[in-house]
Design a protein around this motif. Structure first.
Motif: not given
Ligand SMILES: CCCCCCCCCCCCCCCC(=O)SCCNC(=O)CCNC(=O)[C@H](O)C(C)(C)COP(=O)(O)OP(=O)(O)OC[C@H]1O[C@@H](n2cnc3c(N)ncnc32)[C@H](O)[C@@H]1OP(=O)(O)O
Ligand SMILES: NC(=O)C1=CN([C@@H]2O[C@H](COP(=O)(O)OP(=O)(O)OC[C@H]3O[C@@H](n4cnc5c(N)ncnc54)[C@H](OP(=O)(O)O)[C@@H]3O)[C@@H](O)[C@H]2O)C=CC1
Length: 515
Positions: A316-327, A331-347
């Motif tokens: 969780g902490k790692m994901g948040l820091q990665i996202m904060a650095t992307f702000e 990265f150049e020419r992104a396909f979509r805006r970066p987002n990092a949702d972590f889920t444990t649910n299969n559905f």
């Protein structure tokens, strides 16, 4: 004066896997701290149309080796690239080269391996087990050999939750597995693979465990140690922060997230992300080489090179820091805006894979087709999701590794060696490390220039506007479909439209009056 640096100063060292991620950092550190060393033999195979010398030239002329060239200008004279292919039963080393290796080698660092999770068992056994056995056999014929250091992985026993610095036996003896690979055909091997690997997730972790057993069984009178790193990441400090050169482990996922391809993964936020910087692993490896050769421990020691037990960081902490650095540094020419949702649910995982990953890929491929170009996004997305599903095992569990031997070794080092060969991860500041890691991925993997950041930010703004526009259009279409079917929805719709109309008429009337 560093005792470790001094020790390597007069040695002939053999490294396997020197062209790999860890091997390059190991060579770099050896040359930088012990520029007087005699020679480093590296076992290399030609690859991607490049000869051994071309591969070596490329490594020595890379940014990683810039500092080495200052302290050891004749570095190219001190490396001997020896043709070898660990896929072949005799390693394919020529007679002359073999004679030189056998008579001169003082220390062996065995880093070569296949690290692919899904390698067919036959290939993984050849690289991670049979080649290790072959190398040990060579080692027993080296009169000057002082230490053999085998690099394994902390996940070789990932079927256990608590892992000590000991060798855990596999149910089938490595010898039997090696023998059976000779006469079983591929179809049968594929069939029995799940039964053999049992509760391990892949052939990689299984064959690394077998490799450890081989090391234990074939050690004879050799001075051997095993190092088990966890998830090896970019450099923390040396020779500079953030250096990384392959897509393995988190690096590939950082790219996929930063470029907006991957927006959600199945990961447990509170599970420990047991990353370990590659320079930390290398420092421990060199300290272990010195200790094993000089102190000659009575039994073979296993060293865990992990971070979770002493300085844990979770996904969780790692994901948040990665996202904060992307702000800050997108990265150049992104396909979509970066987002990092972590889920444990299969559905939820299936839902997001369909909506957030596959659907945009299909739409983009449709657009490519319309504009006369070749569609490629769906294929890329399928590969990415396959990779992510293979890493899920590691992002949804936590392990406890004991580190008594590693701590013992730290206490054996002089203050100078503790500084020069620092492997104390208590000093690691995760936020700073992750930021440098993301920056390193941008610079050294994607080869993007920092001058392009304003343009990358502008591109992300454009993507945000497209996102809003797309969502609004989608809402209007859904609404239009709804009002065709429901009287209430129709009434609400007419109310809104007449309200807007009245508002606009009032606005127009009042502005006419002013004139
Ligand atoms: C917010 C963010 C959170 C971050 C959250 C991180 C979680 C991260 C957990 C790690 C947990 C490891 C824990 C074990 C640590 C050890 O001890 S093992 C050492 C590490 N080993 C690995 O990571 C190996 C994993 N990779 C593989 O096994 C194979 O690449 C795979 C996944 C089976 C894919 O095989 P494949 O489909 O045949 O693909 P391959 O030929 O390798 O490459 C195809 C394409 O995919 C690309 N690719 C390959 N690998 C990757 C990758 N990992 N990612 C993206 N693209 C990739 C290649 O560049 C290539 O592209 P093109 O050149 O075709 O353009
Ligand atoms: N990266 C990680 O996260 C972790 C790695 N480890 C272990 O660390 C060690 C090094 O890993 P890493 O540097 O990341 O791996 P890499 O994949 O970057 O490097 C593997 C090395 O092995 C060599 N190799 C593979 N096949 C052959 C062959 N047939 N003949 C000769 N050489 C071959 C490769 O050479 P070539 O360049 O020719 O392909 C390369 O030099 C491995 O033992 C791995 O199990 C342990 C824990 C985590």
């Amino acid at each position: 004066m560093s005792m470790i640096a001094d020790f390597y100063g007069s040695k002939s060292i053999l490294i396997t896997g020197a062209t790999g991620f860890m091997g390059k950092v190991l060579m770099e550190k050896l040359f930088r701290t012990s520029p007087d060393l005699k020679v480093i033999y590296i076992l290399v195979r030609p690859k991607a149309g490049q000869t051994l010398q071309q591969r070596l030239f490329q490594i020595l002329n890379s940014k990683l080796f810039e500092k080495v060239k200052e302290v050891c200008p004749n570095v190219h004279e001190k490396i001997r690239a020896i043709y070898a292919d660990l896929n072949q039963s005799d390693l394919a080393i020529s007679k002359e080269d073999m004679e030189e290796l056998l008579s001169c080698t003082n220390i062996i660092f065995h880093c070569a391996a296949t690290v692919r999770f899904d390698d067919p068992l036959r290939h993984a056994v050849q690289l991670n087990v049979t080649a290790t056995k072959q190398l040990l056999f060579m080692a027993t014929q080296m009169p000057k050999l002082e230490a053999f250091i085998h690099i394994s992985t902390a996940f070789s026993n990932c079927n256990l939750k608590h892992i000590d610095e000991v060798i855990y036996p596999c149910t089938v003896e490595p010898k039997k597995i090696i023998d059976s690979m000779e006469w079983l055909d591929d179809a049968i091997i594929d069939e029995i693979t799940p039964k053999l690997i049992g509760d391990r997730p892949n052939t990689y972790t299984y064959t690394k465990a077998l490799g450890e057993m081989v090391v234990q069984q074939e050690s004879e009178n050799l001075n051997i140690a095993i190092i088990r790193p966890s998830i090896v990441g970019a450099t923390w400090q040396e020779p500079f922060p953030g250096w990384v050169d392959n897509l393995n482990g988190p690096s590939g996922l950082i790219i996929a997230t930063g470029k907006g391809f991957l927006r959600s993964i199945k990961a447990t936020s509170v599970a420990v992300a047991d990353l370990i910087p590659v320079d930390t692993v290398v420092n421990l490896t060199l300290a272990v080489g010195w200790y094993t050769a000089v102190h000659r421990p009575k039994s073979m020691l296993v060293y865990h090179c992990t971070s979770g037990n002493i300085n844990p960081c979770n996904w969780g902490k790692m994901g948040l820091q990665i996202m904060a650095t992307f702000e800050k540094v997108p990265f150049e020419r992104a396909f979509r805006r970066p987002n990092a949702d972590f889920t444990t649910n299969n559905f939820a995982t299936h839902y997001w894979n369909a909506v957030s990953h596959r659907a945009p890929a299909i739409i983009y491929d449709f657009y490519l087709r319309l504009t006369g170009r070749k569609p490629r996004m769906t294929k890329l997305m399928d590969r990415l999701l396959r990779t992510v599903s293979m890493l899920e095992y590691f992002t949804n569990r936590s392990w406890e590794w004991t580190t008594y031997n590693t701590e013992m070794l730290m206490s054996e080092l002089s203050p100078e060696d503790q500084r020069v060969f620092n492997f104390d991860v208590r000093q690691l500041n995760w936020l700073e490390y992750i930021e440098n890691y993301v920056l390193g991925v941008k610079k050294y993997l994607l080869k993007e220039d920092m001058a392009g950041i304003p343009k990358a930010k502008q591109h992300l703004k454009r993507l945000r506007n497209i996102h809003y526009l797309f969502n609004t259009a989608l809402f209007l279409i859904a609404w239009r479909l709804l009002i065709a079917r429901s009287q209430t929805a129709r009434n609400v719709w007419f109310f809104i439209v007449s309200f807007c109309y009245k508002f606009l008429s009032y606005f127009r009337a009042s502005s006419t009056l002013k004139v």
